[in-house]
Enzyme design. Structure first.
Site, PDB file in Angstrom:
ATOM      1  N   CYS A 115      40.288  19.290  46.278  1.00 46.33           N
ATOM      2  CA  CYS A 115      41.678  19.151  45.807  1.00 46.33           C
ATOM      3  C   CYS A 115      42.409  17.969  46.450  1.00 46.33           C
ATOM      4  O   CYS A 115      43.423  17.512  45.932  1.00 46.33           O
ATOM      5  CB  CYS A 115      42.451  20.436  46.051  1.00 46.33           C
ATOM      6  SG  CYS A 115      41.777  21.827  45.130  1.00 46.33           S
ATOM      7  N   HIS A 252      50.142  18.335  45.773  1.00 47.60           N
ATOM      8  CA  HIS A 252      49.022  18.983  45.080  1.00 47.60           C
ATOM      9  C   HIS A 252      49.551  20.271  44.458  1.00 47.60           C
ATOM     10  O   HIS A 252      50.274  21.027  45.093  1.00 47.60           O
ATOM     11  CB  HIS A 252      47.904  19.282  46.073  1.00 47.60           C
ATOM     12  CG  HIS A 252      46.815  20.117  45.483  1.00 47.60           C
ATOM     13  ND1 HIS A 252      46.257  19.829  44.264  1.00 47.60           N
ATOM     14  CD2 HIS A 252      46.189  21.232  45.937  1.00 47.60           C
ATOM     15  CE1 HIS A 252      45.326  20.724  43.996  1.00 47.60           C
ATOM     16  NE2 HIS A 252      45.272  21.599  44.990  1.00 47.60           N
ATOM     17  N   ASN A 282      45.982  24.718  38.897  1.00 54.89           N
ATOM     18  CA  ASN A 282      45.413  23.836  39.911  1.00 54.89           C
ATOM     19  C   ASN A 282      44.223  23.089  39.304  1.00 54.89           C
ATOM     20  O   ASN A 282      43.177  23.687  39.048  1.00 54.89           O
ATOM     21  CB  ASN A 282      44.965  24.690  41.108  1.00 54.89           C
ATOM     22  CG  ASN A 282      44.376  23.858  42.239  1.00 54.89           C
ATOM     23  OD1 ASN A 282      44.102  22.675  42.068  1.00 54.89           O
ATOM     24  ND2 ASN A 282      44.174  24.482  43.377  1.00 54.89           N
TER      25      ASN A 282
HETATM   26  O1  UT7 Z   1      43.852  23.696  46.214  1.00 52.62           O
HETATM   27  C1  UT7 Z   1      43.776  24.507  47.333  1.00 52.62           C
HETATM   28  C2  UT7 Z   1      43.136  25.733  46.873  1.00 52.62           C
HETATM   29  N1  UT7 Z   1      43.729  26.961  46.949  1.00 52.62           N
HETATM   30  C3  UT7 Z   1      44.992  27.354  47.280  1.00 52.62           C
HETATM   31  O2  UT7 Z   1      45.860  26.620  47.601  1.00 52.62           O
HETATM   32  C4  UT7 Z   1      45.243  28.815  47.212  1.00 52.62           C
HETATM   33  C5  UT7 Z   1      46.037  29.326  48.357  1.00 52.62           C
HETATM   34  N2  UT7 Z   1      46.288  30.738  48.262  1.00 52.62           N
HETATM   35  C6  UT7 Z   1      47.019  31.318  47.283  1.00 52.62           C
HETATM   36  O3  UT7 Z   1      47.517  30.640  46.416  1.00 52.62           O
HETATM   37  C7  UT7 Z   1      47.248  32.802  47.343  1.00 52.62           C
HETATM   38  O4  UT7 Z   1      46.699  33.330  48.514  1.00 52.62           O
HETATM   39  C8  UT7 Z   1      46.673  33.557  46.111  1.00 52.62           C
HETATM   40  C9  UT7 Z   1      47.464  33.219  44.889  1.00 52.62           C
HETATM   41  C10 UT7 Z   1      45.216  33.163  45.907  1.00 52.62           C
HETATM   42  C11 UT7 Z   1      46.740  35.061  46.328  1.00 52.62           C
HETATM   43  O5  UT7 Z   1      48.071  35.458  46.605  1.00 52.62           O
HETATM   44  P1  UT7 Z   1      48.364  36.461  47.806  1.00 52.62           P
HETATM   45  O6  UT7 Z   1      49.816  36.704  47.764  1.00 52.62           O
HETATM   46  O7  UT7 Z   1      47.775  35.858  49.040  1.00 52.62           O
HETATM   47  O8  UT7 Z   1      47.609  37.760  47.335  1.00 52.62           O
HETATM   48  P2  UT7 Z   1      46.398  38.538  48.033  1.00 52.62           P
HETATM   49  O9  UT7 Z   1      45.135  37.753  47.947  1.00 52.62           O
HETATM   50  O10 UT7 Z   1      46.822  39.037  49.381  1.00 52.62           O
HETATM   51  O11 UT7 Z   1      46.311  39.783  47.079  1.00 52.62           O
HETATM   52  C12 UT7 Z   1      47.349  40.755  46.979  1.00 52.62           C
HETATM   53  C13 UT7 Z   1      46.929  41.798  45.985  1.00 52.62           C
HETATM   54  C14 UT7 Z   1      45.530  42.367  46.274  1.00 52.62           C
HETATM   55  O12 UT7 Z   1      45.564  43.743  45.904  1.00 52.62           O
HETATM   56  P3  UT7 Z   1      45.711  44.873  47.059  1.00 52.62           P
HETATM   57  O13 UT7 Z   1      44.539  44.674  47.966  1.00 52.62           O
HETATM   58  O14 UT7 Z   1      47.034  44.587  47.696  1.00 52.62           O
HETATM   59  O15 UT7 Z   1      45.655  46.131  46.236  1.00 52.62           O
HETATM   60  C15 UT7 Z   1      44.653  41.630  45.315  1.00 52.62           C
HETATM   61  O16 UT7 Z   1      43.488  42.365  44.965  1.00 52.62           O
HETATM   62  O17 UT7 Z   1      46.847  41.227  44.691  1.00 52.62           O
HETATM   63  C16 UT7 Z   1      45.559  41.477  44.115  1.00 52.62           C
HETATM   64  N3  UT7 Z   1      45.200  40.379  43.257  1.00 52.62           N
HETATM   65  C17 UT7 Z   1      45.538  40.319  41.951  1.00 52.62           C
HETATM   66  N4  UT7 Z   1      46.233  41.183  41.170  1.00 52.62           N
HETATM   67  C18 UT7 Z   1      46.422  40.828  39.887  1.00 52.62           C
HETATM   68  C19 UT7 Z   1      44.511  39.250  43.574  1.00 52.62           C
HETATM   69  N5  UT7 Z   1      44.385  38.466  42.488  1.00 52.62           N
HETATM   70  C20 UT7 Z   1      45.027  39.125  41.472  1.00 52.62           C
HETATM   71  C21 UT7 Z   1      45.241  38.809  40.129  1.00 52.62           C
HETATM   72  N6  UT7 Z   1      45.945  39.699  39.372  1.00 52.62           N
HETATM   73  N7  UT7 Z   1      44.795  37.675  39.557  1.00 52.62           N
END
Ligand code: UT7
Length: 325
Positions: A115, A252, A282
């Site tokens: 990225c 980004h 992204n």
């Molecule tokens: O280019 C660089 C590359 N990447 C990034 O910059 C990504 C950086 N990180 C992020 O953008 C965020 O961490 C995410 C968007 C990937 C995730 O957001 P988060 O607020 O950190 O959520 P999380 O991973 O802690 O997940 C929270 C909950 C989980 O459920 P439980 O365990 O609380 O029941 C996940 O299983 O949300 C769930 N979850 C989803 N629910 C619905 C994860 N993905 C999804 C989804 N739809 N697509």
């Protein structure tokens, strides 16, 4: 003191026509439009069709950038293409673009910094221009990132999209100060200790397969906010400029929450921000040049504006660039 500057004289973006909305995804996997919008700001992404290659996207963006510059491909003597999703393992996708553009001279090669790839490519092309090794360069970020996704992993597959963006840099004389037009500075960093946070679980020499993206999203998020704001400050300090001098922040486009947190850390207002993550998601190395093409194309970024670019991705790899448009 007279110096050689790499001035941005053209820009262009290309998005494959096929749009996939959050609702489309929620019919295939356990997710929802509400979750994706709230956690990421993403509303849709463009996905390349079968047979539509990274080099096709890159060539379309490059042609648009050359049109804006009023230049032909024959006037370019370097192509630096940032991509994580090359057409083939070899040769470099940049050489395929070179052929598609009808160039029969110069040099073309790929850069891999995921990225952050466009910042690394810009740093490389700028160094070639400053050191008088080339006169005009196409700097491209292009990805068919959808082909690296595990469509059963809702934590990653909702985040990414495909596309390409390009800029044309041309050598021009400058005074060596922050008022010069062109790339004022670039800063690139990597820290390989963070490999496990964001990687693809395959490759030619490891598994012999392409693999799919694996990510510890929360850890990447934390590193992104800390490193991106520092990177912007590093760019400003190198040019004797302050945060108040920034006309446009072009970050980004990974997650609106990361972008908002970076803006808050820098004390910048929302109206200094170029945002495309809602429409593009992204697009990895393509995200920054697509955003530049968006904002320069509609006249928000204008001649003389100070544009601050930053990006972070797998590696970890990150960096920034200060560009006087
Ligand atoms: O280019 C660089 C590359 N990447 C990034 O910059 C990504 C950086 N990180 C992020 O953008 C965020 O961490 C995410 C968007 C990937 C995730 O957001 P988060 O607020 O950190 O959520 P999380 O991973 O802690 O997940 C929270 C909950 C989980 O459920 P439980 O365990 O609380 O029941 C996940 O299983 O949300 C769930 N979850 C989803 N629910 C619905 C994860 N993905 C999804 C989804 N739809 N697509």
């Amino acid at each position: 003191m007279s110096v050689r500057r790499a001035r941005v004289v053209g820009w262009g973006g290309y998005l494959p026509p096929h749009v996939v909305t959050n609702d489309d995804l929620s019919r295939r996997i356990d997710t929802s439009d509400a979750w994706i919008v709230e956690r990421t700001g993403i509303r849709q992404r463009h996905i390349a069709s079968q047979g539509e290659l990274t080099s096709d996207l890159a060539t379309a963006a490059a042609r648009r950038a050359l049109d804006v510059a009023g230049m032909t491909a024959a006037q370019v003597d370097l192509i630096v293409l940032a991509s994580t999703t090359p057409d083939e393992t070899f040769p470099a996708t940049a050489t395929v673009v070179q052929r598609k553009l009808g160039m029969d001279g110069g040099a073309a090669f790929d850069i891999q910094a995921v990225c952050a790839g466009f910042v690394f490519a810009l740093a490389t092309a700028d160094a070639f221009i400053r050191s008088n090794q080339c006169q005009a360069a196409l700097v491209i970020g292009a990805e068919t990132f959808s082909r690296l996704l595990d469509w059963n992993d809702r934590g990653t597959c909702v985040l990414f999209g495909d596309g390409a963006g390009a800029v044309v840099l041309r050598a021009e004389p400058g005074n060596g100060d922050g008022a010069d037009r062109g790339v004022l500075s670039t800063h690139i960093h990597t820290d390989g200790r963070h490999h496990d946070m964001l990687y693809v679980n395959g490759g030619v020499s490891s598994t012999g397969t392409t693999g799919v993206v694996r990510m510890e999203g929360k850890d990447v998020f934390r590193h992104a906010v800390a490193k991106l704001a520092d990177s912007v400050d590093e760019a400003l300090a190198a040019n004797g400029l302050g945060r108040g001098d920034i006309d446009w922040l072009v970050p980004h486009q990974a997650n609106k929450r990361i972008i908002d947190a970076t803006l808050r850390k820098l004390g910048l207002a929302e109206d200094k921000l170029v945002l495309t993550v809602d429409r593009h998601a992204n697009t990895s190395a393509a995200s920054v040049p697509l955003a530049l093409a968006d904002a320069a194309g509609d006249g928000r970024i204008r001649s003389g504006h100070l544009v601050l670019i930053e990006a972070i991705g797998g590696g970890l790899a990150w960096g920034s660039a200060a560009v006087r448009w």
